[in-house]
Enzyme design. Sequence first.
Site, mmCIF file in Angstrom:
data_model
loop_
_atom_site.group_PDB
_atom_site.id
_atom_site.type_symbol
_atom_site.label_atom_id
_atom_site.label_comp_id
_atom_site.label_asym_id
_atom_site.label_seq_id
_atom_site.Cartn_x
_atom_site.Cartn_y
_atom_site.Cartn_z
ATOM 1 N N ASP A 124 0.381 -1.537 -0.188
ATOM 2 C CA ASP A 124 -0.046 0.210 0.463
ATOM 3 C C ASP A 124 0.733 1.590 -0.343
ATOM 4 O O ASP A 124 0.495 2.142 1.125
ATOM 5 C CB ASP A 124 -0.874 0.313 1.300
ATOM 6 C CG ASP A 124 -1.769 -1.336 1.099
ATOM 7 O OD1 ASP A 124 -1.785 -1.989 0.053
ATOM 8 O OD2 ASP A 124 -2.879 -1.287 2.268
ATOM 9 N N ASP A 169 -4.578 -0.923 -1.171
ATOM 10 C CA ASP A 169 -5.871 -0.277 -0.739
ATOM 11 C C ASP A 169 -6.873 0.197 -2.003
ATOM 12 O O ASP A 169 -6.692 0.418 -2.787
ATOM 13 C CB ASP A 169 -6.179 1.085 -0.067
ATOM 14 C CG ASP A 169 -6.582 0.127 1.497
ATOM 15 O OD1 ASP A 169 -6.151 -1.247 1.436
ATOM 16 O OD2 ASP A 169 -6.423 0.740 2.320
ATOM 17 N N HIS A 171 -10.710 0.502 -3.242
ATOM 18 C CA HIS A 171 -12.071 1.000 -2.304
ATOM 19 C C HIS A 171 -13.295 1.440 -3.319
ATOM 20 O O HIS A 171 -13.675 2.280 -4.298
ATOM 21 C CB HIS A 171 -12.014 1.711 -1.117
ATOM 22 C CG HIS A 171 -11.218 1.118 0.291
ATOM 23 N ND1 HIS A 171 -11.028 -0.578 0.541
ATOM 24 C CD2 HIS A 171 -10.325 1.274 0.950
ATOM 25 C CE1 HIS A 171 -10.398 0.193 1.056
ATOM 26 N NE2 HIS A 171 -9.322 0.372 1.683
ATOM 27 N N HIS A 220 -9.842 7.152 0.959
ATOM 28 C CA HIS A 220 -8.893 7.198 0.871
ATOM 29 C C HIS A 220 -9.190 6.241 -0.584
ATOM 30 O O HIS A 220 -9.641 4.913 -0.470
ATOM 31 C CB HIS A 220 -7.918 6.734 1.878
ATOM 32 C CG HIS A 220 -8.242 5.300 2.478
ATOM 33 N ND1 HIS A 220 -9.176 5.083 3.429
ATOM 34 C CD2 HIS A 220 -7.344 4.441 2.419
ATOM 35 C CE1 HIS A 220 -9.789 3.787 4.225
ATOM 36 N NE2 HIS A 220 -8.718 3.530 2.959
ATOM 37 N N LYS A 245 -7.424 -5.216 -2.839
ATOM 38 C CA LYS A 245 -7.480 -5.267 -1.998
ATOM 39 C C LYS A 245 -8.540 -5.075 -1.085
ATOM 40 O O LYS A 245 -8.687 -3.525 -1.356
ATOM 41 C CB LYS A 245 -6.849 -6.151 -0.119
ATOM 42 C CG LYS A 245 -5.706 -5.047 0.569
ATOM 43 C CD LYS A 245 -4.760 -5.406 0.758
ATOM 44 C CE LYS A 245 -3.559 -3.970 1.462
ATOM 45 N NZ LYS A 245 -4.394 -3.131 2.373
ATOM 46 N N CYS A 290 -1.611 -2.508 8.183
ATOM 47 C CA CYS A 290 -2.071 -3.294 6.854
ATOM 48 C C CYS A 290 -0.996 -4.334 7.009
ATOM 49 O O CYS A 290 -0.929 -5.377 6.774
ATOM 50 C CB CYS A 290 -1.547 -2.522 5.686
ATOM 51 S SG CYS A 290 -3.803 -2.319 5.766
#
Length: 332
Positions: A124, A169, A171, A220, A245, A290
């Site tokens: 990340d 990340d 999202h 984020h 993820k 993470c």
Amino acid sequence: LKGAYKTVSDIFYRTTPCRSVTPPVYIKKSSLNYNRRTMDACFSAFDKNSDGYLDLEEFKLLTRALFRNDRGKIYNLEEDKLREIFNVFDCNADGYIDREEFVFCWNHWIKIIVRPIAAFLIVDVQNDFISGTLNISNCSAQQNGLEVVEPINHLLDTVQFDVVFYSLDWHPSNHVSFIDNIGQREIHPSSPVTAENAQTYDTVIFAGPPPMKQRLWPRHCVQDTWGSELHKDLKVVENSIKVYKGTNPDVDSYSVFWDNKKMTDTTLCAQLRMRNATDIYICGLAYDVCVGATAVDALAIGYRTILLDDCSRGVDLLDIEKTKNTVIKNNG
């Protein structure tokens, strides 16, 4: 030596009896033939009396050959550790390691020590964590996420890893972790914080089902935005693999292996198995979130795990220290 002993501990606690173990399914037949010849030569070299078995003294000679540095210095095992390891591979407890038992020893211990397959997992290192909406320098530890880029690039330039992974990340806009989405889901009566009073970094309990704890973060790393991109100065090597993820809107995903409820895994497990990885070097952002969750999961699966301290930065100093201690406690 510590990593090798961890491997034995994992074998003792996590594997099935040795006679049910078969060679890794991803190795080519030609490699298996070579592997068998090498294994047989190793067994014969330490079977000093040629009786077809390795006793404890012969096994001790084998460990002395394994545990030495490039200058020939031998790292001796303590007697109790030596016997403990010997007993793991002496499956029928007759005081000897026969050739069948040695197959298990070779595939699950010796080969991992002498021919490790190293994966480098960069977690990340994305714009939002460095200079965007969740810039970790604004968190309590006040650490600068940009500081991880140079040492990571140096490792990529100087160390020949067998495979390199970049996690992201990733999202959706309605993700459960975003504080501005808190009104989209029911709060459980047991939650220590109500939706009306919740602030960034608070932990609430959503009703589910099942009820689920969730730390609230600023919005984020929304998919396909600048904030979700890897930092422009981070080197991305050829043939590397990206792992996404946090794609499920209803559950967060700190670990690169699974979501926080361990309902769904990412592609990482399959990719590591396909390459017969033995060692995982983990670093990135954020150390105590993470990166730490990924390292703990890697250890639990049984990988020899190295968390790269100087290539990681975190959110909270106390949590960073807890993460470090947890990894060390589990032989990472």
